[in-house]
Design an enzyme around this catalytic site. Structure first.
Site, mmCIF file in Angstrom:
data_model
loop_
_atom_site.group_PDB
_atom_site.id
_atom_site.type_symbol
_atom_site.label_atom_id
_atom_site.label_comp_id
_atom_site.label_asym_id
_atom_site.label_seq_id
_atom_site.Cartn_x
_atom_site.Cartn_y
_atom_site.Cartn_z
ATOM 1 N N SER A 272 0.859 -1.177 0.000
ATOM 2 C CA SER A 272 0.000 0.000 0.000
ATOM 3 C C SER A 272 0.895 1.226 0.000
ATOM 4 O O SER A 272 2.063 1.156 0.369
ATOM 5 C CB SER A 272 -0.849 -0.001 1.255
ATOM 6 N N LYS A 273 0.310 2.320 -0.419
ATOM 7 C CA LYS A 273 1.034 3.587 -0.411
ATOM 8 C C LYS A 273 1.670 3.803 0.960
ATOM 9 O O LYS A 273 2.848 4.083 1.073
ATOM 10 C CB LYS A 273 0.063 4.739 -0.681
ATOM 11 N N ARG A 274 0.817 3.613 1.983
ATOM 12 C CA ARG A 274 1.269 3.944 3.328
ATOM 13 C C ARG A 274 2.556 3.197 3.687
ATOM 14 O O ARG A 274 3.490 3.751 4.234
ATOM 15 C CB ARG A 274 0.151 3.582 4.313
#
Ligand code: GLU
Ligand code: ZN
Length: 320
Positions: A252-254
């Site tokens: 994920s981006k995070r």
């Protein structure tokens, strides 16, 4: 077939090739560390190359951060970094060669014109160029004279399958003509395309082994076509399985976006990053190995073929 992979007994030369389009993250750290370990464990050379030819996407202010992040990990390189935008002459020479051998041709089509003619390819939105300008102009000058437009340059791609031999994945077949068609080596705004720049620089630097993420595997097929057209040899390819979360999903981006600079600024010990790289490569060298600690017995061929997980536990350790 063009000349095949470099002589097995010649010293390994590999490269770390960051693009300063964003901050380097954990995926980069892993690819660069594995490339470095591959070369250094064989007494080979490492070249640092900053791929900054895409003026729309590259941010010059990130170049220093990229170089500092790599050094922070404890990876070194031989000679000065090659910054692509500092010397365009080798790429221009390659364009001339491709034009004079009729392997490339001038194309005046705009992106919008191509979009009308071709359905986007697969899910990445890549356009297949339908060959509109093939055989249409004798040269870029002739293209300008007849249309009043600047032209890009495209490689003329023959139809049919092309086998990419990858040291980790075995043989992979691509049909470049069907997938992307005649692809750009120089854009209409004169910017040299990534595919050409890589091939020219790999030849200039004598790169024998390309170690990078497997998102670039389809690019290898295009690069092999360019190597053949320019009479360069084909390096060995090692396309690394991508980094995923613990469920095997794309990061994920995070998570995936954790910048190495951020870790550096927070005072994180770079050896925690190397410890994760080592674990993901099936090496156990304790919680705080240096890059040099990982050299002993390193063998890229033993790399697990499954995607490399970055679990919450890994993250807790990396980002206290
Ligand atoms: N500069 C490219 C990237 O950051 C890597 C290109 C390559 O290794 O051939 O994705
Ligand atoms: Zn065209």
């Amino acid at each position: 077939m063009g000349p095949q992979a470099s002589d097995r007994t010649s010293p390994v030369v590999t490269r770390l090739a960051p693009s300063p389009t964003g901050l380097l993250h954990l995926g980069h750290a892993r690819s660069f560390a594995l490339a470095w370990l591959h070369a250094r464990s064989r007494g080979g050379r490492v070249v640092l190359r900053v791929e900054d030819l895409d003026r729309e996407r590259c941010k010059p202010q990130l170049v220093d951060a990229c170089v500092r992040d790599i050094a922070w990990l404890g990876l070194d390189w031989d000679g000065e970094p090659r910054v692509q935008s500092h010397s365009l002459e080798p790429y221009e020479r390659a364009c001339k060669d491709l034009l004079s051998s009729a392997r490339a041709y001038a194309c005046t089509c705009t992106r919008a014109e191509i979009a009308v003619l071709s359905a986007p390819h697969a899910d990445d939105g890549e356009q297949r160029y339908p060959g509109t300008c093939r055989g249409r102009f004798a040269s870029p000058d002739a293209a300008r004279a007849s249309t009043g437009r600047e032209s890009g340059l495209r490689l003329a791609v023959e139809p049919g399958p092309l086998a990419v031999r990858d040291e980790l994945r075995g043989e992979c077949a691509f049909d470049v003509a069907a997938e992307v068609g005649d692809f750009l080596v120089r854009r209409r705004d004169n910017a040299i395309a990534y595919q050409l720049a890589v091939v020219v620089d790999d030849a200039l630097d004598g790169v024998t082994d390309v170690v990078r993420g497997d998102d670039l595997l389809p690019s290898a097929a295009r690069q092999i076509l360019l190597q053949r057209a320019l009479h360069h040899s084909t390096p060995r390819y090692w396309h690394l399985p991508l980094v995923t979360d613990e469920h095997g999903a794309r990061l994920s981006k995070r998570r995936g976006d954790i910048g190495l600079s951020q870790l550096r600024e927070r005072g994180v010990d770079p050896r925690t990053v190397l410890a994760w790289v080592a674990r993901s490569a099936g090496l156990e060298r304790g919680p705080r190995p240096t890059a040099a600690d990982l050299l002993r017995g390193f063998d890229l061929r033993a790399l697990p073929r499954a995607p490399a997980p970055l679990s919450p536990a890994d993250l807790d350790e990396l980002v206290p």
